[in-house]
Design an enzyme around this catalytic site. Sequence first.
Site, mmCIF file in Angstrom:
data_model
loop_
_atom_site.group_PDB
_atom_site.id
_atom_site.type_symbol
_atom_site.label_atom_id
_atom_site.label_comp_id
_atom_site.label_asym_id
_atom_site.label_seq_id
_atom_site.Cartn_x
_atom_site.Cartn_y
_atom_site.Cartn_z
ATOM 1 N N SER A 98 4.999 6.493 -3.252
ATOM 2 C CA SER A 98 5.233 6.640 -1.910
ATOM 3 C C SER A 98 6.689 6.843 -1.569
ATOM 4 O O SER A 98 7.499 7.816 -1.933
ATOM 5 C CB SER A 98 4.568 5.545 -1.109
ATOM 6 O OG SER A 98 4.413 5.917 0.162
ATOM 7 N N ASP A 213 -6.283 9.879 -0.020
ATOM 8 C CA ASP A 213 -4.826 9.252 0.820
ATOM 9 C C ASP A 213 -4.743 9.591 2.162
ATOM 10 O O ASP A 213 -4.646 10.868 2.499
ATOM 11 C CB ASP A 213 -3.889 9.791 -0.056
ATOM 12 C CG ASP A 213 -2.299 9.089 0.216
ATOM 13 O OD1 ASP A 213 -2.233 8.300 1.177
ATOM 14 O OD2 ASP A 213 -1.424 9.057 -0.601
ATOM 15 N N HIS A 241 -4.131 5.609 -1.318
ATOM 16 C CA HIS A 241 -2.717 5.826 -1.410
ATOM 17 C C HIS A 241 -2.286 4.832 -2.549
ATOM 18 O O HIS A 241 -1.012 4.457 -2.671
ATOM 19 C CB HIS A 241 -1.935 5.337 -0.138
ATOM 20 C CG HIS A 241 -0.664 5.670 0.104
ATOM 21 N ND1 HIS A 241 -0.091 6.988 -0.096
ATOM 22 C CD2 HIS A 241 0.555 4.839 0.296
ATOM 23 C CE1 HIS A 241 1.037 6.714 -0.184
ATOM 24 N NE2 HIS A 241 1.717 5.583 0.179
#
Length: 260
Positions: A98, A213, A241
């Site tokens: 991320s 996601d 995610h």
Amino acid sequence: MGYFVEVEQGVKIYVEDINPAGKKTILFIHGWPLSHKQFEYQFNVLPAMGFRCIGIDWRGFGNSDKPISGYNFDRLADDVHTVVRALQLNDFTLAGHSTGGAISIRYMARYQGYGVLKLVLIDAASPSSVEEEVANTFITETLNDRPKMLRGVTDIFFFQYISIPLSDWFFQLGLEAAGWSTAAIMMTLRDENVYRDLGKILVPTLIIHGIHDKVVPFHKGQETNKLIKNSQLVPFQYSGHAPFLEEKDKFNQQLIQFIG
């Protein structure tokens, strides 16, 4: 083994170094608003298979010091570089999730991939910024009711059902950060991006991305794949995610296979 590395005067970064004698090294860079502990289910498995696994907490997060400033991508990449130099790492795999993926991308561009043999991007915050309206909402919630904001993040993080205890654990990781650093990182995600860095990445790159996601949509992983020359995209069909948690066995296997 846990210890601290001073990245600038008065600011120490926490480092978790598991199996320092391992033959191949993976440096994990966590996501927002978490800590190195998010990779628990990699640390359980990979060191026993001969890998040296290093997790660092960004400044402002986890066990690291929490200064009031230094939350832009350049400074965060500088922190990673200082840790790499301090530990004398070479020919290692850099794995960023991320926002940690964006930091890893900036590191590759800013330091010409110093010491990195291979790169792994996990649902990376790339190539574009977080939309202003979305980021501003997160910032406002962080500065007014951070626990509520973290509960909301937990709800959108996962595609698969997770147990209430796991959700609580995940929530607690976010609470370990400071409020000001949590907000500052979201400002960086709003105001900066790594689009121009991607063409500077020359090492083999594995892009892992959950197709469900909701935080960084799958199409962004596809865009990143197109912009990094020597990259391969592996979709995770049952993940949001957090493929390192939702499909941890497949994730670990992909990592082992890619590193070789």
